[in-house]
Design a protein around this motif. Structure first.
Motif, short mmCIF file in Angstrom:
data_model
loop_
_atom_site.label_atom_id
_atom_site.label_comp_id
_atom_site.label_asym_id
_atom_site.label_seq_id
_atom_site.Cartn_x
_atom_site.Cartn_y
_atom_site.Cartn_z
N GLY A 1 -0.35 -7.16 13.13
CA GLY A 1 0.31 -7.85 12.04
C GLY A 1 0.40 -9.34 12.26
N HIS B 1 3.35 -6.31 9.07
CA HIS B 1 2.07 -6.07 8.42
C HIS B 1 2.04 -6.49 6.95
CE1 HIS B 1 0.04 -3.23 11.50
NE2 HIS B 1 0.96 -3.97 12.11
N ARG C 1 -1.65 -0.13 5.88
CA ARG C 1 -1.64 -0.71 7.22
C ARG C 1 -0.81 0.11 8.21
NH1 ARG C 1 -3.91 -2.79 9.37
NH2 ARG C 1 -3.33 -4.86 10.04
#
Length: 469
Positions: free
Chosen positions: A171, A206, A237
């Motif tokens: 991230g 993220h 994600r």
């Protein structure tokens, strides 16, 4: 002389059908108190009958091959496509042996996505009272969003997008993160599947990221309006990956009890259980997070350009959709019926490859497609096979040849040759079969100016080693 009473033990309770557990000592005490009060064994057994556990559910056996209807919306036009189609058909035959399956369909972009018996890309499975995490995959709610940016300079739009997006594993670093609404984070904390600290961290870190692989940010121009548009493709994600992991663990517990003969990748969570209701709600929360992720990037670009945007809409694949009493699992397939969600517009985005337009289509809700349309172009062979076929041609040469005149950028690595147009099915074949099978009507095309992809990202272990140094 009074005859001694033989006390009731756990062996008696087991013989009567009770299962050992936390309530066992209290049951034994009640039984012996009744016995001491003059009841005989039959009376004691009747007294405890109300506390018997429900009978175990029947073990469900896999269905015979061919018992579940499979609708085929794809035709092979060369040897590669024939091999691909044979592999897709073979894996779908195994998928549809799953006891919960009632119908299946494959799209023109279908291609295998794992070991035999794994739902393929471009596959749809309708199931009764069952949510199959393996049938939406780890990239939950992978989706495509478009924003009409207006009459802006496409290069300026791509520059603004390059400065706004984030590709690659992991991230964003602290200090460069996009905000996640407190309301959305509260929804995470209230759901049993989403409330742990690792999940909450991923939801924050993220946001505003796109990952790698075939995820992209595309800038093009509408043929219908002449206006510039931005299209993003990515999923949920880290949060989606974690939910998939947790969901598969719960599904495996049910599989081992309900249907041990079912393939592990096709395990399911019964929708009418507490776990099923919690998982369904978790999917909806992950959907909201994914839409917010797209929106964060689109709004950042709009603000950098000081654009006057028009419409913005999206559609998802790699998800589960409820229709009546059935759960429709679309793996690389997108719903094509009106009102499948509160924010559905009736329009579907179908990207093909970086050198071809993104199709704007209106779904036709075809029965023979279980109401779905393809999500993109798919592949006829693996990334490894594509690399082998490159021979001595370098990624730079292939990029120059296949994307001439386009502004193609790789955000965090070298050229990823496996994402170049030659790695995908022929776009004209997919478009033609969408029409031939009556899956959707193309109403506009977003012709490419350029796009951003992750690129050939170094392995995570190598990146971590460099950071440590």
């Amino acid at each position: 002389m009074t005859e001694a009473i033989t006390p009731i033990t756990g062996d008696h309770l087991k013989a009567w059908g009770h299962r050992p557990g936390p309530a066992y000592p209290a049951l034994i005490d009640r039984a012996n108190a009744a016995l001491a009060g003059g009841a005989d064994l039959d009376a004691v057994r009747s007294l405890l009958a109300a506390d018997l556990p429900p009978p175990p559910p029947p073990v469900l056996q896999p269905q015979p091959a061919g018992a579940v209807p499979l609708h085929v919306n794809i035709a092979a036009e060369d040897a590669d496509e024939q091999k691909n189609l044979e592999d897709v058909m073979a894996t779908m035959v195994e998928v549809l042996k799953t006891p919960t399956a009632v119908a299946g369909s494959i799209m023109p972009d279908a291609c295998p996505a794992g070991p035999l018996g794994t739902i393929p890309v471009g596959g749809v499975v309708a199931a009764r009272n069952a949510i199959h995490p393996g049938m939406h995959s780890a990239d939950i709610c992978c989706s495509v969003m478009i924003t009409d940016l207006g009459h802006v300079d496409p290069k300026a739009a791509l520059d603004a997008a390059s400065a706004s997006t984030h590709f690659g594993p992991g991230g964003r670093e602290q200090g460069s993160r996009y905000t996640v609404s407190l309301d959305l984070l509260d929804q995470f904390r209230e759901n049993p599947f989403l409330k742990d600290g690792r999940m909450i961290h991923a939801a924050q870190a993220h946001m505003g990221t796109q990952g790698d692989g075939n995820h992209f940010l595309f800038i093009g121009r509408s043929r219908a309006t002449g206006r510039v548009a931005m299209v993003t493709h990515h999923g949920s994600r880290g949060p989606g990956g974690l939910l998939y992991k947790y969901g598969m663990e719960v599904a495996e517990r049910f599989r081992s009890e309900l249907s041990p003969g079912t393939l592990k990748q096709n395990a399911w969570i019964p929708a009418d259980t507490e776990e099923g209701r919690d998982y369904w709600e978790a999917l909806q929360i992950i959907r909201r997070w994914t839409k917010a992720n797209h929106n964060a990037l689109h709004q950042a670009v709009v603000e950098k350009l000081r654009a006057n945007p028009g419409d913005r809409y999206w559609n998802e694949h790699n998800f589960v959709f409820r229709r009546g009493d059935l759960f429709y699992h679309g793996k690389g397939a997108t719903p094509a019926w009106d009102g499948y969600a509160d924010d559905a517009t009736g329009l579907t985005l179908i990207p093909l490859n970086m050198a071809q337009p993104v199709l704007v289509a209106r779904g036709k809700n075809a029965d023979h497609a279980l109401g779905f349309a393809p999500h993109g172009a798919g592949r006829n062979f693996s990334r490894t096979e594509h690399k082998r076929r490159m021979g001595s041609v370098t990624p730079d040469q292939m990029l120059a040849s296949e994307t001439k005149g386009l502004d193609i950028r790789f955000h965090c690595g070298g050229i990823d040759a496996s994402e170049l147009p030659s790695s995908y099915k022929k776009a004209d074949t997919v478009i033609r079969q969408i029409g031939d099978y009556g899956l959707a009507e193309v109403v506009d095309c977003i012709d490419p100016y350029g796009c951003i992809m992750a690129g050939d990202v170094p392995p995570v272990w190598k990146t971590d080693r460099r950071r440590r140094r």
